[in-house]
Design a protein around this motif. Structure first.
Motif, PDB file in Angstrom:
ATOM      1  N   ALA A   1       0.842  -1.196   0.000  1.00  0.00           N
ATOM      2  CA  ALA A   1       0.000   0.000   0.000  1.00  0.00           C
ATOM      3  C   ALA A   1       0.879   1.249   0.000  1.00  0.00           C
ATOM      4  O   ALA A   1       0.676   2.172  -0.794  1.00  0.00           O
ATOM      5  CB  ALA A   1      -0.913  -0.014   1.223  1.00  0.00           C
ATOM      6  N   TYR A   2       1.900   1.262   0.854  1.00  0.00           N
ATOM      7  CA  TYR A   2       2.790   2.431   0.932  1.00  0.00           C
ATOM      8  C   TYR A   2       3.550   2.629  -0.377  1.00  0.00           C
ATOM      9  O   TYR A   2       3.701   3.743  -0.857  1.00  0.00           O
ATOM     10  CB  TYR A   2       3.798   2.272   2.068  1.00  0.00           C
ATOM     11  CG  TYR A   2       3.234   2.372   3.461  1.00  0.00           C
ATOM     12  CD1 TYR A   2       1.981   2.902   3.690  1.00  0.00           C
ATOM     13  CD2 TYR A   2       3.974   1.952   4.558  1.00  0.00           C
ATOM     14  CE1 TYR A   2       1.468   2.998   4.963  1.00  0.00           C
ATOM     15  CE2 TYR A   2       3.478   2.048   5.841  1.00  0.00           C
ATOM     16  CZ  TYR A   2       2.221   2.560   6.046  1.00  0.00           C
ATOM     17  OH  TYR A   2       1.739   2.651   7.310  1.00  0.00           O
ATOM     18  N   LEU A   3       4.019   1.514  -0.935  1.00  0.00           N
ATOM     19  CA  LEU A   3       4.784   1.631  -2.187  1.00  0.00           C
ATOM     20  C   LEU A   3       3.918   2.224  -3.287  1.00  0.00           C
ATOM     21  O   LEU A   3       4.356   3.100  -4.043  1.00  0.00           O
ATOM     22  CB  LEU A   3       5.300   0.259  -2.628  1.00  0.00           C
ATOM     23  CG  LEU A   3       6.601  -0.269  -2.032  1.00  0.00           C
ATOM     24  CD1 LEU A   3       7.088  -1.447  -2.826  1.00  0.00           C
ATOM     25  CD2 LEU A   3       7.677   0.770  -1.964  1.00  0.00           C
ATOM     26  N   ASN A   4       2.654   1.770  -3.372  1.00  0.00           N
ATOM     27  CA  ASN A   4       1.768   2.313  -4.397  1.00  0.00           C
ATOM     28  C   ASN A   4       1.484   3.782  -4.143  1.00  0.00           C
ATOM     29  O   ASN A   4       1.433   4.583  -5.075  1.00  0.00           O
ATOM     30  CB  ASN A   4       0.447   1.530  -4.421  1.00  0.00           C
ATOM     31  CG  ASN A   4       0.546   0.311  -5.314  1.00  0.00           C
ATOM     32  OD1 ASN A   4       1.540   0.134  -6.005  1.00  0.00           O
ATOM     33  ND2 ASN A   4      -0.466  -0.507  -5.301  1.00  0.00           N
ATOM     34  N   LEU A   5       1.294   4.131  -2.883  1.00  0.00           N
ATOM     35  CA  LEU A   5       1.067   5.539  -2.552  1.00  0.00           C
ATOM     36  C   LEU A   5       2.275   6.372  -2.957  1.00  0.00           C
ATOM     37  O   LEU A   5       2.135   7.491  -3.460  1.00  0.00           O
ATOM     38  CB  LEU A   5       0.812   5.684  -1.047  1.00  0.00           C
ATOM     39  CG  LEU A   5       0.498   7.094  -0.564  1.00  0.00           C
ATOM     40  CD1 LEU A   5      -0.807   7.578  -1.166  1.00  0.00           C
ATOM     41  CD2 LEU A   5       0.411   7.148   0.946  1.00  0.00           C
ATOM     42  N   PHE A   6       3.444   5.785  -2.791  1.00  0.00           N
ATOM     43  CA  PHE A   6       4.650   6.506  -3.173  1.00  0.00           C
ATOM     44  C   PHE A   6       4.668   6.782  -4.675  1.00  0.00           C
ATOM     45  O   PHE A   6       4.958   7.894  -5.113  1.00  0.00           O
ATOM     46  CB  PHE A   6       5.902   5.716  -2.777  1.00  0.00           C
ATOM     47  CG  PHE A   6       7.146   6.292  -3.380  1.00  0.00           C
ATOM     48  CD1 PHE A   6       7.706   7.433  -2.843  1.00  0.00           C
ATOM     49  CD2 PHE A   6       7.716   5.744  -4.505  1.00  0.00           C
ATOM     50  CE1 PHE A   6       8.817   8.005  -3.414  1.00  0.00           C
ATOM     51  CE2 PHE A   6       8.833   6.311  -5.081  1.00  0.00           C
ATOM     52  CZ  PHE A   6       9.383   7.441  -4.535  1.00  0.00           C
TER      53      PHE A   6
END
Lengths: 101, 645
Positions: free
Chosen positions: B122-127
């Motif tokens: 989730a964090y990677l995609n948000l990044f």
């Protein structure tokens, strides 16, 4: 014969003063209560007096209302005194001073 | 395809929402990993499509604005959410989604079994969502949104393993350090944006840059705007004096270090300065400043990397040093060289980090290179790819790093300042040395780990990304072959970006005339030095460690200075952190808060208590006393009425 109005008013004022003295000086709750009734009735007396003197029936009519309200007030007042007595087993108002700092 | 560019931000956002909301419920890592990676993969395909569509357009029409919706409209301020698809944003978009996709796939293997698997994706995609907004945004506000977004993701991902120890403190302390240091830079960036709006009355790139080129604006305004924007870049791209957060950012999982702290986010500052090239071209003094900071950072960080023992720390300082190179290039006006290095650096540094991740994975979370040794027979694929990346960063032809680094060195020489060139070359030698120290200590020589460790090659889901990146790191330089070799076609990479930087280049009196012979001589000098440096490192760290030990004993002071990173963290602690903490404690808390604010409030309360304490005695509770007072009051009122009649 015609009794002058001053007599009535003096009587009314005297009754009122007796009532005030009773409220302020007596320690028994019932007597204080009765003194209040006395003050009320002195006011009634002066109402009736002025009503008859002025030839206007409104004052007398008003007295009936006052008496009705006084009856209701007496019922409530006596109930409060009764409840107070049951709690404290006394009617001395010097001992009933819980509403203070 | 160009009109579909909004999908490249929308898909990662959807991926973030899906994995963020349901990631912890879904126990199946495959679903999470495939969704997390495919959103980026599709985005990459869209950017590739947009790239080829743009490539087929005439050169002067290669800029498309994709307007999505009005974001803010107040008075004269009119900000749209609109994406600017042009040569520069496409280049960055390709790097971000391409390298991002490879690292997403790699993460499926690396994060296998972690309890925060869904959260990680989730964090990677948000990044990626934030980073794509950063590079695609057509105005400064959208750029700033992405800028802050990547900072947030960086914070979240550095502190991803929030319950783990990191050096003397915890990973969340490292995350906070990154966030706070970035805030300092962001503050400068914000001031720059305010000043831009004040000066040009718009935040759109096209309006601002057109007005910057045409309006008659005083020199000092340009200087201030350029300086403030550069302060932002210093924070985000880890330049002196705000570089201290990047080495600590290694507390995060290794794919994060590869994606955010090597390939993409840290190059945001380079992108931003390149985007504002016309403003910088109008502020020559600040350009000089950028070059000085870049050169200093390059050599400073490279010298620290020489003696570090944590595999990721070496790579982190190497990243800081390479970022310094890029700013050196920007500072001497070689904007496209800087971006060329951004691209090649993204390939080989991401590869180095992923290779390091593979080693750490195979060595059960051991990160000290002194405890490695002889790993090449256990991890052949990791070794070969790591070696390619190391040769690339060292600048051995024909690998990608050679071309980009050489272009930067040549530009800094051609700019007329030999000092920059000298610093660049020394940094290149240091880079080759510490990289081959790292390779030799890790993969060659005797095994220095205990029998409880059983090094093993990583699974295919991790090695295939390594191989793809190794190919890119090897051949990625060919799109930017310098003019002297490629003949009349010139440097393809420079040609592609030329329309973007043309206005800026026109302003800078560029490049005195230098012969191509000079360029070749410089190239050979650097190359010989680098090869010598590699041999020295291999000799010392494989065959005979004695000279290095002797040297470190002889110059014990210097060695300790480097080992402790010039004590910069300690200096900041003593000069900034401690005064703020102590000042807050003694002045703000103990004095201002407790004495003044609390004192005022408590004082008022005390005063009221004292006054009421004496007044409340009136309330005796004796009903007859009240009646008496009432009576007297009535009598007094009557008297007053009668007398006034």
């Amino acid at each position: 014969m015609n009794i002058p109005i001053e007599y009535y008013l003096i009587l009314s004022g005297f009754m009122f003063l007796v009532g005030v003295a009773g409220v302020l000086t007596r320690r028994n709750a019932i007597i204080v209560f009765m003194s209040i009734e006395l003050m009320l009735n002195s006011a009634n007396l002066s109402l009736v007096t002025f009503s008859s003197y002025m030839g206007n029936s409104t004052g007398q009519l008003f007295v009936f209302f006052v008496m009705t309200v006084a009856a209701a007030e007496a019922a409530v007042g006596l109930a409060i005194i009764l409840a107070m007595f049951r709690n404290k087993l006394t009617l001395n108002i010097d001992d009933i001073n819980i509403l203070k700092w | 395809m160009v009109q579909l560019i909004y999908l490249t931000t929308l898909l990662p956002l959807l991926g973030f929402l899906f994995n963020g909301l349901f990631g912890s419920k879904i126990k199946n890592e495959k679903i999470i990993g495939i969704i997390g990676s495919s959103t980026i993969g599709i985005s990459f395909l869209i950017v590739v499509g947009a790239f080829f569509q743009t490539l087929s357009m005439p050169v002067d029409q290669r800029q498309t604005i994709v307007n999505l919706f009005t974001w803010i409209k107040v008075g004269n301020l009119d900000v749209n959410v609109s994406y600017q698809v042009d040569q520069l944003s496409l280049l960055m978009g390709l790097i971000v989604t391409g390298v991002g996709f490879i690292i997403h796939v790699y993460s499926i293997g690396y994060m296998h079994g972690d309890k925060g698997f869904g959260r990680f994706f989730a964090y990677l995609n948000l990044f990626i969502f934030a980073m794509m907004n950063l590079v695609l945004g057509s105005n400064f506000l959208l750029l700033f949104l992405g800028w802050e977004g990547v900072g947030l993701c960086s914070y979240l991902l550095i502190g991803f393993w929030y319950d783990r120890k990191f050096e003397k403190s915890t990973t969340s302390d490292a995350a906070k350090k990154a966030f706070i240091v970035n805030r300092i830079g962001d503050f400068g960036f914000l001031l720059g944006i305010f000043l831009i709006y004040l000066t040009f009355g718009s935040l759109n790139f096209n309006d601002v840059f057109a007005r910057a080129a045409s309006l008659n604006i005083p020199q000092y305004v340009f200087n201030f705007i350029a300086l403030f924007l550069f302060i932002g870049a210093m924070g985000k791209s880890a330049q002196i004096p705000l570089y201290i957060w990047l080495p600590d950012a290694m507390a995060g999982p290794t794919p994060v270090s590869a994606l955010i702290h090597a390939a993409t986010m840290v190059t945001a500052g380079v992108y931003m300065v390149a985007r504002c090239s016309i403003i910088y071209a109008s502020a020559p003094a600040i350009m000089e400043f950028v070059a000085i900071i870049g050169a200093l950072t390059a050599i400073f960080a490279a010298s620290i990397a020489l003696v570090q023992n944590d595999i990721k720390k070496v790579l982190a300082y190497s990243t800081v040093s390479q970022l310094g190179y890029m700013f050196l290039a920007l500072g001497v006006g070689a904007f496209s060289a800087a971006l060329f290095h951004v691209m090649t650096h993204a390939f080989f540094k991401a590869l180095l980090f992923l290779g390091a991740g593979s080693v750490i994975h195979g060595m059960h979370d051991e990160q000290n290179i002194q405890n490695y040794g002889g790993l090449k027979k256990y991890m052949p694929k990791t070794y070969v790819t790591f070696l390619i990346a190391s040769l690339a960063i060292a600048g051995i032809p024909p690998l990608s790093g050679f071309f980009s680094k050489d272009e930067i060195l040549w530009s800094s020489y051609a700019d007329g300042n030999i000092i920059y060139w000298l610093i660049g070359v020394v940094t290149a030698l240091l880079t080759a040395f510490y990289m081959f120290r790292l390779v030799s200590l890790t993969f060659d020589g005797k095994e220095r780990f205990g029998h409880d460790k059983h090094p093993h090659e990583s699974p295919a889901v991790m090695t295939i990304p390594l191989i793809i990146l190794a190919v890119l790191a090897a051949v990625g330089g060919f799109i930017g072959i310098p003019e002297i070799f490629s003949g009349e076609h010139g440097n393809q990479f420079d040609n592609w970006l030329e329309p973007i930087f043309q206005p800026a280049q026109a302003k800078i009196a560029m490049f005195g005339v230098h012969s191509s012979l000079e360029e070749i001589v410089l190239m050979v000098v650097t190359l010989v030095g680098v090869i010598g440096s590699i041999y020295a490192a291999r000799y010392i760290y494989i065959k005979n460690i004695k000279p290095a030990e002797k040297l470190s004993k002889r110059f014990n002071g210097v060695y300790n200075l480097l080992l402790n990173k010039y004590y910069v963290d300690e200096i900041y602690d003593a000069s900034v952190v401690t005064p703020i903490v102590k000042g807050s404690e003694i002045v703000l808390w103990k004095f201002a808060d407790i004495k003044i604010i609390d004192g005022l409030i408590n004082g008022v309360a005390n005063l009221i208590e004292k006054i009421s304490g004496s007044i409340r005695k009136i309330q005796t509770g004796v009903a007859q006393f009240y009646a008496l007072i009432m009576m007297l009051g009535i009598v007094a009122a009557l008297f007053w009425i009668i007398l006034s009649l």
